[in-house]
Write an enzyme that holds these catalytic residues in place. Structure first.
Site, mmCIF file in Angstrom:
data_model
loop_
_atom_site.group_PDB
_atom_site.id
_atom_site.type_symbol
_atom_site.label_atom_id
_atom_site.label_comp_id
_atom_site.label_asym_id
_atom_site.label_seq_id
_atom_site.Cartn_x
_atom_site.Cartn_y
_atom_site.Cartn_z
ATOM 1 N N ASP A 1 -0.844 7.533 4.379
ATOM 2 C CA ASP A 1 0.382 8.334 4.302
ATOM 3 C C ASP A 1 1.045 8.305 5.675
ATOM 4 O O ASP A 1 0.488 8.803 6.653
ATOM 5 C CB ASP A 1 0.043 9.765 3.894
ATOM 6 C CG ASP A 1 1.266 10.576 3.490
ATOM 7 O OD1 ASP A 1 2.363 9.993 3.438
ATOM 8 O OD2 ASP A 1 1.119 11.776 3.214
ATOM 9 N N ASP B 1 6.412 5.241 1.826
ATOM 10 C CA ASP B 1 5.579 5.652 2.955
ATOM 11 C C ASP B 1 4.165 6.055 2.562
ATOM 12 O O ASP B 1 3.435 6.638 3.365
ATOM 13 C CB ASP B 1 6.236 6.820 3.698
ATOM 14 C CG ASP B 1 6.399 8.066 2.821
ATOM 15 O OD1 ASP B 1 6.388 7.921 1.588
ATOM 16 O OD2 ASP B 1 6.525 9.163 3.382
ATOM 17 N N GLU B 2 3.750 5.728 1.347
ATOM 18 C CA GLU B 2 2.466 6.231 0.863
ATOM 19 C C GLU B 2 1.868 5.241 -0.123
ATOM 20 O O GLU B 2 2.576 4.708 -0.984
ATOM 21 C CB GLU B 2 2.695 7.591 0.197
ATOM 22 C CG GLU B 2 1.465 8.287 -0.292
ATOM 23 C CD GLU B 2 1.809 9.591 -1.003
ATOM 24 O OE1 GLU B 2 0.872 10.316 -1.366
ATOM 25 O OE2 GLU B 2 3.016 9.870 -1.214
#
Length: 358
Positions: free
Chosen positions: A14, A109-110
């Site tokens: 993350d 983003d993860e």
């Protein structure tokens, strides 16, 4: 219960306040200042993300920009540069692919990574996660947090343990003890309201649920009740899905007490709508809210019958859901309602969008 003999190695990566971090990397003068990325306050914009300095003032994603500026008058709000964020996300994934091809992106983003069969770093998932984070920092000048665990939901929880720029590992032999004391509010999908309802039932940790019966959770919470029951016992058989195309985004709530009137339904809708918007921005950050053109409302009645009403070619706004709720409520025919849900259909890629929210 969790079988410690099966040792799948899952990493959840993350990125730390991704959009804002990219902007601070591009303009180092922003470092140390409260920074957010999102729409303009004069255009009823919302924040997509904000850095940790801004979060100290109570700013958060999906918050109206005007409200965020009231909380933090010195907040620097930058416009969304989605092409840049997608480019950086691709660079991050190139680093992931050095270790595994089994990657499930949740957003730009993860992502989940299955490194069970990776032979690098002597096969240590902990070392692999550390190497990935170091590569992201050395090559892209960004920080990431990581969670390492044999179960998918635990890897996600672990990545939040030492944020920002940290990692946390839950070894197979420690799963049972970690879960035993785990607050139910930490389980993915258990929001503030569900957590409060669980607490009212005397259920605050996974150990409490382990002593409770499944029917109690099913009757009160439906599908999420089954997930809470499973996770509290270390049961999560979900695999990392390398190719997953999300078709819809939704949010629903099983009520602690059934409701009887449309006015009560509208009160539930008021709290569900901002949560839906947060999930949309998280799941599909590159799609402006104005491109969503198909919305739906779901009700479950006291006899457990479920009904859904959808409408296409409409604007994404709360009034659309209010209209759908008022119409679908006619199907209750005197029955009380035990669940209310909202959802949107994700627009197809490549179709020309309408004017962006920002």
């Amino acid at each position: 219960m969790f079988n410690s003999s099966f040792q799948r190695k899952i990493i959840h990566i993350d990125m730390d306040c991704f959009y804002a971090a990219v902007e601070m990397r591009e303009d180092p003068s922003l470092i140390g200042k409260p920074v957010a990325v999102g729409g303009h306050s004069r255009q009823r914009g919302v924040l997509t993300t904000c850095n940790y300095e801004a979060r100290k003032f109570g700013c958060r994603s999906a918050m109206p920009t005007a409200q965020a500026i009231k909380l933090c008058p010195n907040l620097i709000v930058l416009p969304v540069r989605m092409a840049l964020y997608k480019q950086v996300s691709q660079q991050i994934h190139q680093i992931f692919h050095r270790y595994t091809e089994i990657i499930e992106p949740l957003s730009l983003d993860e992502a989940y990574l299955d490194v069970t069969d990776c032979e690098k770093c002597s096969g240590s998932a902990t070392w692999i996660a550390r190497e990935i984070r170091q590569a992201i920092f050395d090559e892209l000048h960004l920080t990431a947090s990581a969670g390492i665990a044999p179960l998918k939901f635990l890897a996600k929880i672990a990545s939040d343990q030492n944020k920002p720029n940290g990692q946390f590992v839950i070894k197979p032999e420690n799963v049972a003890e970690f879960i035993r004391t785990l607050p139910l509010s930490k389980i993915p999908g258990v929001g503030k309201v569900t957590s409060e309802l669980l607490s009212e039932m005397g259920l605050q940790t996974c150990e409490d649920v382990q002593r409770a019966g499944l029917p109690i959770l099913l009757n009160r919470f439906g599908k999420i009740g089954k997930r809470i029951w499973d996770f509290s016992r270390g049961i999560d058989d979900r695999e990392i899905q390398s190719h997953r195309e999300r078709k819809s985004v939704g949010v629903e709530r099983t009520l602690s007490q059934n409701i009887f009137t449309p006015e009560q339904g509208l009160a539930i809708l008021d709290s569900l709508y901002p949560e839906l918007m947060r999930r949309m921005l998280r799941a599909k950050p590159d799609i402006p809210l104005s491109r969503y053109r198909k919305m739906g409302v779901k009700l479950k009645f006291d006899d457990f019958q479920v009904t859904t009403l959808e409408k296409s070619a409409v604007e994404f706004r709360q009034e659309t859901f209010v209209d759908l709720l008022s119409r679908i409520w006619l199907r209750s025919q005197g029955r009380s309602v035990r669940l209310v849900g909202l959802h949107v259909t994700v627009p197809e890629e490549g179709k020309s969008g309408q004017m962006s929210l920002w």
